[in-house]
Design an enzyme around this catalytic site. Structure first.
Site, PDB file in Angstrom:
ATOM      1  N   CYS A  14     -27.573 -33.926   0.693  1.00  0.00           N
ATOM      2  CA  CYS A  14     -28.230 -33.221   1.797  1.00  0.00           C
ATOM      3  C   CYS A  14     -29.072 -32.099   1.181  1.00  0.00           C
ATOM      4  O   CYS A  14     -28.972 -31.811  -0.015  1.00  0.00           O
ATOM      5  CB  CYS A  14     -27.184 -32.641   2.742  1.00  0.00           C
ATOM      6  SG  CYS A  14     -26.135 -31.441   1.919  1.00  0.00           S
ATOM      7  N   GLU A 130     -15.780 -23.521   2.780  1.00  0.00           N
ATOM      8  CA  GLU A 130     -16.837 -22.966   3.650  1.00  0.00           C
ATOM      9  C   GLU A 130     -16.234 -22.070   4.730  1.00  0.00           C
ATOM     10  O   GLU A 130     -16.740 -20.973   5.011  1.00  0.00           O
ATOM     11  CB  GLU A 130     -17.622 -24.117   4.295  1.00  0.00           C
ATOM     12  CG  GLU A 130     -18.731 -23.633   5.214  1.00  0.00           C
ATOM     13  CD  GLU A 130     -19.307 -24.755   6.057  1.00  0.00           C
ATOM     14  OE1 GLU A 130     -19.746 -25.780   5.504  1.00  0.00           O
ATOM     15  OE2 GLU A 130     -19.322 -24.604   7.296  1.00  0.00           O
ATOM     16  N   THR A 164     -19.836 -26.485   9.308  1.00  0.00           N
ATOM     17  CA  THR A 164     -21.058 -27.302   9.437  1.00  0.00           C
ATOM     18  C   THR A 164     -20.778 -28.800   9.570  1.00  0.00           C
ATOM     19  O   THR A 164     -21.609 -29.536  10.092  1.00  0.00           O
ATOM     20  CB  THR A 164     -21.980 -27.085   8.214  1.00  0.00           C
ATOM     21  OG1 THR A 164     -21.213 -27.338   7.037  1.00  0.00           O
ATOM     22  CG2 THR A 164     -22.544 -25.700   8.183  1.00  0.00           C
ATOM     23  N   SER A 266     -22.526 -35.979  -1.751  1.00  0.00           N
ATOM     24  CA  SER A 266     -22.465 -35.471  -3.127  1.00  0.00           C
ATOM     25  C   SER A 266     -22.927 -36.504  -4.150  1.00  0.00           C
ATOM     26  O   SER A 266     -22.683 -36.349  -5.348  1.00  0.00           O
ATOM     27  CB  SER A 266     -21.035 -35.041  -3.464  1.00  0.00           C
ATOM     28  OG  SER A 266     -20.638 -34.011  -2.612  1.00  0.00           O
TER      29      SER A 266
END
Ligand code: SF4
Length: 284
Positions: A14, A130, A164, A266
């Site tokens: 991403c 995160e 996210t 990834s």
């Protein structure tokens, strides 16, 4: 044998992960310092190994005393707490912040609404880096929930944020519950579209192929999710980490006229290209 290989749109890195890897490689190439990443930069062994070959090594949070003035330490796309940033600076190392801008935006919201007296609720996994990072921006006071069902006795003012990669249904359930418990509710759907876009293009491609290949780490949750989606549409779906895991019987099977390929967040482009090249290697 004529064979069509269809690569799903949005396969692989991403924006935020690509940015972090590019920043690291570029920084390492331009600077003659020792470069470390705070934890493995991404969940992909091939990439971590390739970075190590270029002289970039992961370092654990408990090993910060190894850092010397003049070294460089890179913060991953997941982001970290302000306390960690401060500790990194105190080592004298140069801190390069590769936090994904979408994650930084959530961190800023957490801080702003915390300072305005809102109780912060984060929809997500409390153990995910995160979420741990975002929580640090509201002084580690956030309530972290999967779907809001266990929330009780909230403050009057509540701000709801999301990890996210969270599912929209969990965010909506949480918001519904919070709205019934609190008087002043501010909410931000901070789910990143990169995940849903990757999933919907994998869904489309896996409906029209004889074999679907999902490339990514076997322990990566977003890769496993892609595998599940593709398997529902195509019973002949394979999950591999790289081209080495592609066996000869797949490569030479002439019944496989259309092969679809997608990859987790990834997985770098070069790993995807190696798989495609191997699939084409007996495509005569
Ligand atoms: S999934 Fe979205 S928020 Fe997370 S790193 Fe990628 S682009 Fe950024």
């Amino acid at each position: 044998m004529s064979r069509q290989i269809i690569v799903a749109e949005n396969a692989g890195f991403c924006f935020g992960v690509k940015r972090a890897v590019d920043m690291t490689v570029e920084y390492n190439n331009k600077n003659n310092t020792r470069v470390y990443t705070l934890g493995p930069l991404i969940h992909n062994q091939d990439v971590v190994k390739s970075l190590e070959e270029q002289g970039v090594f992961p370092i654990k949070g408990e090993e910060l005393s190894k850092l010397q003035p003049g070294d460089t330490i890179i913060i991953r796309s997941h982001g970290v707490t302000p306390e960690i940033i401060e500790r990194l600076k105190q080592t004298g190392a140069k801190v390069v912040d590769a936090t994904c801008p979408y994650v930084s935006s959530i961190q800023r919201k957490a801080r702003k609404y915390y300072e305005e007296g809102y109780q912060i609720v984060i929809v997500g996994d409390p153990d995910h880096p995160e979420v741990i990072g975002i929580n640090g921006w509201c002084n580690n006071t956030a309530l972290v929930t999967k779907d809001g069902s266990e929330l009780n006795n909230l403050h009057e003012k509540v701000c709801v944020l999301s990890q996210t990669t969270e599912k929209i249904s969990n965010f909506e359930k949480t918001l519904d519950r919070v709205s019934r418990l609190a008087g002043d509710v501010v909410s931000f759907n901070t789910i990143c579209s990169a995940t849903s876009e990757r999933q919907s293009s994998a869904d489309e491609v896996s409906r029209i192929v004889d074999l679907m290949i999902v490339i990514g780490g076997k322990h990566s949750s977003n890769t496993k999710k892609l595998y599940e989606i593709c398997s529902e549409n195509c019973s002949n779906t394979l999950l591999i980490e790289n081209a080495k895991e592609l066996t000869d019987d797949v490569i030479i099977d002439s019944r496989l006229k259309r092969i679809g390929v997608t990859a987790g967040a990834s997985t770098p482009d070069w790993v995807i290209e190696e798989v495609i090249n191997k699939l084409k290697s007996d495509n005569k």
